[in-house]
Design an enzyme around this catalytic site. Structure first.
Site, PDB file in Angstrom:
ATOM      1  N   HIS A 193      36.167  38.708  41.335  1.00 38.31           N
ATOM      2  CA  HIS A 193      35.935  38.651  39.790  1.00 38.31           C
ATOM      3  C   HIS A 193      36.801  39.447  38.965  1.00 38.31           C
ATOM      4  O   HIS A 193      36.223  40.643  38.324  1.00 38.31           O
ATOM      5  CB  HIS A 193      34.283  39.050  39.948  1.00 38.31           C
ATOM      6  CG  HIS A 193      33.635  38.102  39.230  1.00 38.31           C
ATOM      7  ND1 HIS A 193      33.289  36.854  39.920  1.00 38.31           N
ATOM      8  CD2 HIS A 193      32.946  37.980  38.042  1.00 38.31           C
ATOM      9  CE1 HIS A 193      32.420  35.930  39.277  1.00 38.31           C
ATOM     10  NE2 HIS A 193      32.008  36.683  38.250  1.00 38.31           N
ATOM     11  N   ASP A 197      35.369  37.918  32.144  1.00 38.21           N
ATOM     12  CA  ASP A 197      34.664  36.307  31.659  1.00 38.21           C
ATOM     13  C   ASP A 197      35.650  35.277  32.384  1.00 38.21           C
ATOM     14  O   ASP A 197      36.764  35.584  32.645  1.00 38.21           O
ATOM     15  CB  ASP A 197      34.489  36.212  30.399  1.00 38.21           C
ATOM     16  CG  ASP A 197      33.180  35.327  30.137  1.00 38.21           C
ATOM     17  OD1 ASP A 197      32.695  34.841  31.100  1.00 38.21           O
ATOM     18  OD2 ASP A 197      33.021  35.133  29.068  1.00 38.21           O
ATOM     19  N   GLY A 198      35.069  34.110  32.647  1.00 38.87           N
ATOM     20  CA  GLY A 198      35.781  33.022  33.139  1.00 38.87           C
ATOM     21  C   GLY A 198      36.080  32.806  34.586  1.00 38.87           C
ATOM     22  O   GLY A 198      37.159  32.158  34.859  1.00 38.87           O
ATOM     23  N   ASN A 199      35.416  33.870  35.337  1.00 36.25           N
ATOM     24  CA  ASN A 199      35.973  33.969  36.712  1.00 36.25           C
ATOM     25  C   ASN A 199      35.552  32.668  37.413  1.00 36.25           C
ATOM     26  O   ASN A 199      36.295  32.239  38.191  1.00 36.25           O
ATOM     27  CB  ASN A 199      35.183  35.062  37.414  1.00 36.25           C
ATOM     28  CG  ASN A 199      35.912  36.385  36.740  1.00 36.25           C
ATOM     29  OD1 ASN A 199      36.955  37.036  37.303  1.00 36.25           O
ATOM     30  ND2 ASN A 199      35.121  36.953  35.917  1.00 36.25           N
ATOM     31  N   GLY A 200      34.499  32.078  37.176  1.00 37.82           N
ATOM     32  CA  GLY A 200      34.256  30.876  37.824  1.00 37.82           C
ATOM     33  C   GLY A 200      35.064  29.679  37.591  1.00 37.82           C
ATOM     34  O   GLY A 200      35.330  28.964  38.545  1.00 37.82           O
ATOM     35  N   ARG A 201      35.212  29.246  36.329  1.00 38.02           N
ATOM     36  CA  ARG A 201      36.310  28.291  36.075  1.00 38.02           C
ATOM     37  C   ARG A 201      37.729  28.643  36.471  1.00 38.02           C
ATOM     38  O   ARG A 201      38.350  27.789  37.024  1.00 38.02           O
ATOM     39  CB  ARG A 201      36.302  28.274  34.489  1.00 38.02           C
ATOM     40  CG  ARG A 201      35.120  27.415  34.001  1.00 38.02           C
ATOM     41  CD  ARG A 201      35.042  27.248  32.459  1.00 38.02           C
ATOM     42  NE  ARG A 201      34.661  28.513  31.855  1.00 38.02           N
ATOM     43  CZ  ARG A 201      34.863  28.822  30.541  1.00 38.02           C
ATOM     44  NH1 ARG A 201      35.022  27.824  29.868  1.00 38.02           N
ATOM     45  NH2 ARG A 201      34.394  30.217  30.098  1.00 38.02           N
ATOM     46  N   MET A 202      37.873  30.087  36.344  1.00 37.41           N
ATOM     47  CA  MET A 202      39.537  30.276  36.995  1.00 37.41           C
ATOM     48  C   MET A 202      39.493  30.057  38.443  1.00 37.41           C
ATOM     49  O   MET A 202      40.552  29.591  39.158  1.00 37.41           O
ATOM     50  CB  MET A 202      39.544  31.597  36.858  1.00 37.41           C
ATOM     51  CG  MET A 202      40.361  32.084  35.477  1.00 37.41           C
ATOM     52  SD  MET A 202      41.823  31.237  34.977  1.00 37.41           S
ATOM     53  CE  MET A 202      42.919  32.118  36.214  1.00 37.41           C
ATOM     54  N   SER A 203      38.493  30.298  39.269  1.00 31.74           N
ATOM     55  CA  SER A 203      38.427  30.311  40.627  1.00 31.74           C
ATOM     56  C   SER A 203      38.522  28.665  40.952  1.00 31.74           C
ATOM     57  O   SER A 203      39.029  28.279  42.217  1.00 31.74           O
ATOM     58  CB  SER A 203      37.098  30.770  41.528  1.00 31.74           C
ATOM     59  OG  SER A 203      37.026  32.218  41.063  1.00 31.74           O
ATOM     60  N   ARG A 204      37.488  27.622  40.274  1.00 29.42           N
ATOM     61  CA  ARG A 204      37.694  26.453  40.609  1.00 29.42           C
ATOM     62  C   ARG A 204      39.005  25.830  40.143  1.00 29.42           C
ATOM     63  O   ARG A 204      39.575  24.865  40.730  1.00 29.42           O
ATOM     64  CB  ARG A 204      36.338  25.747  39.811  1.00 29.42           C
ATOM     65  CG  ARG A 204      35.155  26.384  40.146  1.00 29.42           C
ATOM     66  CD  ARG A 204      34.020  25.289  39.719  1.00 29.42           C
ATOM     67  NE  ARG A 204      33.766  25.673  38.403  1.00 29.42           N
ATOM     68  CZ  ARG A 204      33.134  26.617  38.003  1.00 29.42           C
ATOM     69  NH1 ARG A 204      32.367  27.519  38.720  1.00 29.42           N
ATOM     70  NH2 ARG A 204      32.691  26.918  36.436  1.00 29.42           N
TER      71      ARG A 204
END
Length: 378
Positions: A193, A197-204
């Site tokens: 992380h 912000d935006g960690n989920g979308r960056m990971s996907r």
């Protein structure tokens, strides 16, 4: 320290082999399809991935609205916030798709932060900066009670070293299958992380980028973001991440995460293949209908959009067939006069839906749902 990549079970190997076969079959099938038809499928899949990944974060925009926004439509009935999030994510995904064949490509801090700026630059503040590692702690709150931290990311002082280790890992080759490496990259990044912000979308998105770099299929045919965005799958996504614990503990077995991703790869491949087959049948049926009705073959593009997406706009049809405004308007007026299409709305916001004379058997083809197999079930 990063999570070690677990060994695959015999069942995992079998599922992975199935995924490879399905993706290879799809690659060969795409080569024999008309460019504009395949291009339309690519645009739909990209829009579906954008819509789904954003929906996980609470930004709800339908796939057809995302398609319109991606095409530059202004009169789409979505909030300003959802519009901004959609266009930012689409910009980043478009760039990711262009990286699949770059010969001197390398992962680096600059690349990851640049992608993050594309995604979050419109939200940049001093306290929550875009395009740079976070300046303070970050938490994932419990969906049922925001006052409870379901996950606390590593301390800010650990982020530079952890990201350096991840970048080294991304640029190395541990001889794991590319789809397994992509799944592990997703887990590494979402666990660190590194941004405010935006960690989920960056990971996907990192997972999608790694799949694209594999080179078997165009990235829009391989991303699992659309699968993750389905409500039941989103719930399980959070569950399998939650089993990692409330803090960063990379010294654990993550076989369940690999199994979850293999299920996603397999069922998304089934979904894309079914969409491919259904779209092809609809196209052929509409071509026959146009011929029998004495129509030019050109409007099949517009009719196909109506059957598969529920509507078409004049500008979309115009671009798809490289028409002038007058040509597109003339074609659509003729379809309306015959009752094949029906206009909705006025002026720039107008779109067209199926009219009373639209072939019902084609709509039935387009609406036939797919039954997905569980690859782990005998």
């Amino acid at each position: 320290m990063l999570f070690p990549t677990p060994a695959l079970t015999a069942a995992d190997e079998r599922v992975l082999s199935d995924v490879d076969r399905m993706r290879d079959d799809l690659r060969h099938q795409l080569q024999g399809r008309p460019a504009k038809w395949a291009g339309g499928l690519r645009k739909f899949l990209t829009a579906d991935a954008v819509a789904a990944s954003n929906s996980i974060e609470g930004f709800k925009v339908s796939t057809v609205d995302v398609e319109d926004l991606m095409a530059g439509e202004r009169d789409v009935d979505v909030s300003d916030e959802n519009r901004a999030e959609t266009l930012a994510y689409q910009q980043m995904m478009t760039y990711i798709q262009t990286l699949h064949s770059v010969p001197d490509f390398a992962y680096g801090k600059g690349l990851l932060n640049a992608l993050h700026w594309m995604l979050q630059g419109h939200r940049h503040t001093e306290r929550r900066p875009a395009g740079q590692w976070r300046p303070g702690p970050v938490y994932v709150t419990d969906a049922r009670d925001p006052s409870i931290a379901a996950y606390t990311a590593p301390g800010v002082e650990q982020v530079p070293a952890l990201m350096a280790a991840l970048i080294d890992w991304l640029n190395a080759d541990d001889r794991s299958h590319p789809l397994i490496r992509a799944a592990m990259a997703h887990l590494h990044l979402v666990s660190i992380h590194p941004w405010s912000d935006g960690n989920g979308r960056m990971s996907r998105s990192l997972q999608t980028l790694m799949i694209a770099r594999e080179g078997v299929l165009a990235p829009e045919f391989s991303s699992i973001e659309a699968w993750l965005g389905r409500p039941g799958n989103t719930w399980e996504y959070y569950q399998v991440l939650g089993r990692r614990g409330p803090t960063y503990r990379p010294d654990q077995d993550v076989s369940d995460w690999i199994r979850f991703n293999l299920m996603a790869y397999h069922q998304q491949a089934q979904t894309v293949h079914a969409r491919f087959e259904r779209s092809g049948r609809v196209w052929n049926a509409l071509t026959e209908f146009a011929s029998g009705a004495g129509l030019d073959e050109r409007p099949v593009t517009a009719l196909h959009d109506v059957a598969m997406a529920g509507r078409v706009r004049r500008t979309r049809y115009e671009r798809s067939e490289a028409l002038s405004v007058q040509q597109a308007q003339r074609d659509l007026r003729e379809l309306v006069s015959r009752g094949i299409l029906e206009p909705v709305g006025r002026t720039r916001a107008r779109f067209y839906v199926a009219g009373r004379s639209f072939p019902e058997h084609v709509l039935d083809l387009a609406r036939t749902p797919v039954v997905l197999d569980d690859p782990y079930r005998d």
